[in-house]
Design an enzyme around this catalytic site. Structure first.
Site, PDB file in Angstrom:
ATOM      1  N   GLU A 217      85.538  32.757  -2.252  1.00 39.14           N
ATOM      2  CA  GLU A 217      85.013  34.127  -2.376  1.00 39.14           C
ATOM      3  C   GLU A 217      86.163  35.135  -2.446  1.00 39.14           C
ATOM      4  O   GLU A 217      86.226  36.093  -1.676  1.00 39.14           O
ATOM      5  CB  GLU A 217      84.050  34.438  -1.222  1.00 39.14           C
ATOM      6  CG  GLU A 217      82.833  33.544  -1.250  1.00 39.14           C
ATOM      7  CD  GLU A 217      81.687  33.956  -0.322  1.00 39.14           C
ATOM      8  OE1 GLU A 217      81.842  34.924   0.446  1.00 39.14           O
ATOM      9  OE2 GLU A 217      80.630  33.297  -0.388  1.00 39.14           O
ATOM     10  N   GLU A 351      78.201  26.762  -2.038  1.00 33.46           N
ATOM     11  CA  GLU A 351      77.560  27.352  -0.857  1.00 33.46           C
ATOM     12  C   GLU A 351      76.161  27.770  -1.273  1.00 33.46           C
ATOM     13  O   GLU A 351      75.994  28.634  -2.138  1.00 33.46           O
ATOM     14  CB  GLU A 351      78.337  28.568  -0.328  1.00 33.46           C
ATOM     15  CG  GLU A 351      79.608  28.169   0.408  1.00 33.46           C
ATOM     16  CD  GLU A 351      80.285  29.321   1.146  1.00 33.46           C
ATOM     17  OE1 GLU A 351      79.588  30.241   1.610  1.00 33.46           O
ATOM     18  OE2 GLU A 351      81.529  29.271   1.249  1.00 33.46           O
TER      19      GLU A 351
HETATM   20  O1  AHR Z   1      78.787  30.066   5.089  1.00 31.09           O
HETATM   21  C1  AHR Z   1      79.158  31.226   5.735  1.00 31.09           C
HETATM   22  C2  AHR Z   1      80.054  32.107   4.898  1.00 31.09           C
HETATM   23  O2  AHR Z   1      79.356  32.565   3.783  1.00 31.09           O
HETATM   24  C3  AHR Z   1      81.279  31.475   4.298  1.00 31.09           C
HETATM   25  O3  AHR Z   1      82.333  31.414   5.186  1.00 31.09           O
HETATM   26  C4  AHR Z   1      81.593  32.384   3.155  1.00 31.09           C
HETATM   27  O4  AHR Z   1      82.266  31.734   2.115  1.00 31.09           O
HETATM   28  C5  AHR Z   1      80.252  32.921   2.744  1.00 31.09           C
HETATM   29  O5  AHR Z   1      80.260  34.276   2.600  1.00 31.09           O
END
Ligand code: AHR
Length: 546
Positions: A217, A351
């Site tokens: 990110e 994610e």
């Molecule tokens: O999964 C929790 C967080 O969500 C992670 O650390 C990040 O990459 C995302 O914003």
């Protein structure tokens, strides 16, 4: 709500008034026959008709779409995976035996580590050798990070569960040199100083690093970079992070994954455009094999939906939101297709999952939530979407593996419970590396207030032994669904499998009642090339056709 044919046809017959009794009986019989024939198609239409031609397999459903994500966050690692060798909790070299056994049953293909936002502040040297450096975890509750779980412990854990390593390297507060040295430390076979240090720390043989994420990110917690700024960093890191493991030079080459989009709309399409356009014209000195995408089911920010104690409306709202994954994948795949029509670069949804309000009484920085039947259905719907895009989506990592967000497993000290999401992943194991087989069906509609959702969802696949697998989700929480599947291209005599449902949409498994949402065996009737079965409301069913 399925009435039988005779009772449906009765009212029409009562209206006649013939004189002769036997004539009347004969006439009634004839009329009944005609009426049954006339009404049969209408009743059959109440069944959902699905059709599968197994002789037309599509892309391979990469086992990596069943990947996990484990971050140094709350009890995702400490307590959830790592308890230390001196713990009274049964462990192998500090790693929980119960968690390992549960994950082995999922055949976890890969685990992404050490973050997340944590990764962009992670310095690998703090987590090797006898003297660990204690730091802080400012992203997640500001707690102490003991670094007792580092590279060697992660690799040991992966070996115990049989998964591949997906490292996320530090592009935020690290340097290309730090990342390059981490790779040399892990993978060099020759006796370099770093390789010897690895040996002195207990692992003379080089580690295998299957996947490498270059940043996390970077548009947000990873440094709020613009696409162009990130691109210039990507080129540098991609050039210098070398995998020296002799066994990973050709076939098992380490795949590099660039930071990709985090949503829909111009900000995110610009990101995908920038990276993919550069990829199309890339020089010999850098390369990527994947573009990551993050997409949580959250509805609105900050996460405010309860993970337990909710009703049908919240069930429908969350599922509506999760189904947006389909459009998101299409949006970014279209850009990727433009610059990479051969689909060399995978879209890696590393994610995904539901992100709810923290459970009352927990540290909000630990992202603790319950996991209900709704999450099981949500997981199945997303896995189905990934499978339908198997040609481009070749990896995905649910967030997160243990104790955090949409977890597979929850622990509390020595206790462990498997979540409804865990069971969906378990039921879907046969889809790993199976060939996608298209299923056509009219999903129908489930309505709650002004929310309209498909009533059903289904995918099918053929495994390496030729067996056909069918996964069907009945989203409707109130109505069962009768399905009839025409099967072509596969010999079909019987079908059996498992179904996952529970009394309520927010039913959960707890430490005290761990078996509220667990799969139960089901079988289906197979006759004349057609499979018929009844699906429970709000259920996920997986059957094998033999
Ligand atoms: O999964 C929790 C967080 O969500 C992670 O650390 C990040 O990459 C995302 O914003």
């Amino acid at each position: 709500m399925h009435s039988t044919l005779p009772s449906e046809s009765k009212p029409a017959l009562r209206k006649g008034s013939p004189a002769n009794r036997s004539f009347l009986r004969a006439l009634l019989f004839l009329l009944a026959l005609i009426a049954s024939a006339a009404t049969a198609p209408a009743v059959a239409a109440q069944k959902v008709q699905l059709s599968i031609d197994a002789s037309k397999p599509g892309a391979k459903i990469d086992r990596n779409i069943f990947g996990q994500f484990a971050e140094h966050l709350g009890h995702g690692i400490y307590g959830g995976v790592w308890v230390g060798p001196d713990s009274p909790i049964p462990n192998t070299r500090g790693i929980r035996k119960d968690v390992v056994a549960a994950l082995k049953a999922l055949k976890v293909p890969n685990v992404r580590w050490p973050g997340g936002c944590f990764a962009d502040e992670y310095h690998w040297r703090n987590g090797i050798g006898p003297q660990r450096v204690t730091g802080l975890n400012p992203n997640w509750g500001g707690v102490i990070e003991p670094n007792t779980f580092g590279t060697h412990e992660f690799m040991d854990f992966l070996e115990q569960i049989g998964a591949e390593a997906y490292f996320s390297i530090n592009l935020g507060t690290g340097t290309p040199r730090e990342a390059a040295e981490w790779l040399e430390y892990m993978t060099a076979a020759q006796p370099t100083t770093l390789a010897k240090e690895r040996g002195a720390n207990g692992h003379p043989a080089p580690f295998k690093v299957g996947y490498l994420g270059i940043g996390n990110e970077s548009w947000d917690c990873g440094g709020n970079m613009t696409p162009d700024y990130y691109l210039s960093q990507l080129k540098i890191y991609s050039r210098f992070v070398r995998n020296y493991n002799p066994e990973q030079q050709e076939k098992h080459r380490m795949l590099k994954i660039a930071v990709g989009p985090g949503g829909s709309g111009p900000r995110w399409t610009e990101w995908t455009e920038t990276i993919m356009k550069a990829y199309q014209n890339h020089q010999w000195s850098w390369d990527i094999d994947g573009l990551s995408m993050h997409s949580y089911t959250v509805v609105k920010w900050p996460p405010s939906f309860a993970s337990v104690g909710f009703g049908e409306t919240e069930y429908a709202e969350i599922l509506k939101s999760t189904l947006e994954m389909e459009a998101l994948i299409k949006e970014h795949s279209a850009i990727m297709d433009k610059y990479d029509p051969q689909k060399k670069v995978a879209l890696v949804v590393d994610e995904w999952g539901a992100w709810y309000a923290p459970l009352p009484g927990t540290n909000p920085g630990f992202l603790v939530q319950q996991n209900s039947l709704r999450d099981a259905i949500l997981a199945a719907l997303n896995l189905n979407i990934f499978a339908r895009h198997a040609d481009r989506v070749r990896m995905a990592n649910i967030a997160q593996m243990v104790n955090v967000l949409q977890a597979m497993i929850r622990t509390d000290q020595e206790k462990m419970v498997l979540t409804p999401t865990y069971y969906v992943f378990k039921m879907y194991v046969p889809f790993q590396d199976a060939a996608f087989v298209p299923v056509t069906f009219d999903a129908g509609t489930y309505t709650r207030g002004d929310i309209r959702l498909p009533r059903l969802d289904a995918i099918a696949a053929r495994d390496s032994a030729g067996k056909l697998w069918l996964a069907i989700t009945n989203i409707d929480p109130n109505q069962p669904a009768e399905i009839e599947v025409s099967l072509a291209g596969v010999p079909a005599k019987s079908a059996a499998g498992e179904t996952l449902t529970a009394p309520k949409v927010d039913s959960v498994n707890t430490f005290d009642a761990p078996n509220t949402v667990v799969p139960k065996p089901v079988s289906a009737k197979v006759e004349g090339g057609k499979l018929s079965m009844k699906l429970e409301p709000k259920s996920v069913t997986v059957v094998a056709v033999e």
